[in-house]
Scaffold this motif. Structure first.
Motif, mmCIF file in Angstrom:
data_model
loop_
_atom_site.group_PDB
_atom_site.id
_atom_site.type_symbol
_atom_site.label_atom_id
_atom_site.label_comp_id
_atom_site.label_asym_id
_atom_site.label_seq_id
_atom_site.Cartn_x
_atom_site.Cartn_y
_atom_site.Cartn_z
ATOM 1 N N THR A 71 0.832 -1.206 0.000
ATOM 2 C CA THR A 71 0.000 0.000 0.000
ATOM 3 C C THR A 71 0.864 1.252 0.000
ATOM 4 O O THR A 71 0.586 2.215 -0.726
ATOM 5 C CB THR A 71 -0.947 -0.008 1.213
ATOM 6 N N ALA A 72 1.940 1.246 0.799
ATOM 7 C CA ALA A 72 2.844 2.400 0.846
ATOM 8 C C ALA A 72 3.507 2.626 -0.506
ATOM 9 O O ALA A 72 3.609 3.772 -0.979
ATOM 10 C CB ALA A 72 3.892 2.208 1.935
ATOM 11 N N LEU A 73 3.954 1.558 -1.147
ATOM 12 C CA LEU A 73 4.553 1.690 -2.478
ATOM 13 C C LEU A 73 3.552 2.299 -3.455
ATOM 14 O O LEU A 73 3.874 3.249 -4.179
ATOM 15 C CB LEU A 73 5.022 0.327 -2.989
ATOM 16 N N HIS A 74 2.348 1.764 -3.462
ATOM 17 C CA HIS A 74 1.316 2.274 -4.372
ATOM 18 C C HIS A 74 1.042 3.751 -4.101
ATOM 19 O O HIS A 74 1.010 4.575 -5.028
ATOM 20 C CB HIS A 74 0.028 1.458 -4.232
ATOM 21 N N THR A 75 0.848 4.097 -2.852
ATOM 22 C CA THR A 75 0.527 5.478 -2.482
ATOM 23 C C THR A 75 1.642 6.425 -2.900
ATOM 24 O O THR A 75 1.394 7.484 -3.492
ATOM 25 C CB THR A 75 0.288 5.570 -0.962
ATOM 26 N N ARG A 76 2.872 6.063 -2.626
ATOM 27 C CA ARG A 76 4.007 6.943 -2.915
ATOM 28 C C ARG A 76 4.290 7.023 -4.412
ATOM 29 O O ARG A 76 4.641 8.093 -4.929
ATOM 30 C CB ARG A 76 5.226 6.499 -2.126
ATOM 31 N N LEU A 77 4.151 5.919 -5.122
ATOM 32 C CA LEU A 77 4.340 5.949 -6.581
ATOM 33 C C LEU A 77 3.276 6.819 -7.243
ATOM 34 O O LEU A 77 3.575 7.620 -8.135
ATOM 35 C CB LEU A 77 4.307 4.527 -7.148
ATOM 36 N N THR A 78 2.044 6.671 -6.801
ATOM 37 C CA THR A 78 0.939 7.463 -7.343
ATOM 38 C C THR A 78 1.150 8.944 -7.051
ATOM 39 O O THR A 78 0.902 9.799 -7.913
ATOM 40 C CB THR A 78 -0.401 6.969 -6.771
ATOM 41 N N ALA A 79 1.627 9.259 -5.847
ATOM 42 C CA ALA A 79 1.894 10.653 -5.489
ATOM 43 C C ALA A 79 2.970 11.267 -6.379
ATOM 44 O O ALA A 79 2.987 12.476 -6.599
ATOM 45 C CB ALA A 79 2.306 10.749 -4.017
#
Length: 188
Positions: free
Chosen positions: A95-103
């Protein structure tokens, strides 16, 4: 890809869906993602397994798992049983990877388990991004046709329970930098 990540203590997607142990459920499990081994397993009723053993060409003509791979998967399973909180941590890392990549403006697919993918504009750019990531010390998977349908080439990252926040930030920084340095319409 849900084994070791989804369900109570990482027992997998069938357990998370309430289907584990049901008499008519056949489960395929990969040992190469969260268990860090190779190969996989098919679990199900004895008649189904018997049929696969005797009729599935890919099984009949395949080599059995090397003892080291089977041992690695067993060790990973034992570790997960001792430390079931690792499954939740792997989901949190994904989830952290997804959130940070999307940001960062990357098109990252929301993970169902521990695999996070980042869409590339073309197969050529996916290959270039993967090579540039590797040159920067980050190993990522690269999927492009024919292994995926046309138009959805991507980098794939596997979230692990032992990744630190600093390692997550490093991965996101490398991928974001590689994307910025690659011309938008680059072709080989």
């Amino acid at each position: 890809h849900g084994l070791g990540v989804l369900g109570d203590g990482g027992r997998g997607a069938p357990q998370a869906a309430g289907l584990a142990g049901a008499p008519d459920v056949v489960v395929t499990a990969t040992l190469s993602k969260s268990f860090g081994s190779q190969g996989g397993a098919v679990l199900g009723p004895a008649p189904v397994i018997d049929h696969l053993v005797n009729a599935a060409r890919t099984f009949i003509f395949d080599t059995g798992l090397a003892p080291a791979a089977a041992g690695a998967a067993l060790a990973a399973l034992r570790l997960l049983r001792r430390e079931p909180e690792r499954a939740a941590r792997a989901r949190d890392v994904a989830t952290a990877l997804h959130t940070r990549l999307t940001a960062e403006g990357l098109e990252a697919v929301r993970p169902d388990a521990a695999v996070v993918s980042v869409r590339a504009p073309s197969p050529e750019q996916a290959v270039r991004w993967a090579a540039d990531c590797r040159a920067a010390g980050l190993a990522v998977g690269c999927f492009r046709p024919p292994s995926v349908p046309d138009g959805i080439s991507r980098l794939r990252l596997t979230a692990r329970a032992d990744l630190t926040d600093a390692q997550i930030e490093h991965a996101v920084g490398v991928i974001s930098s590689v994307r910025r340095q690659s011309p938008p319409n680059w072709r080989e």
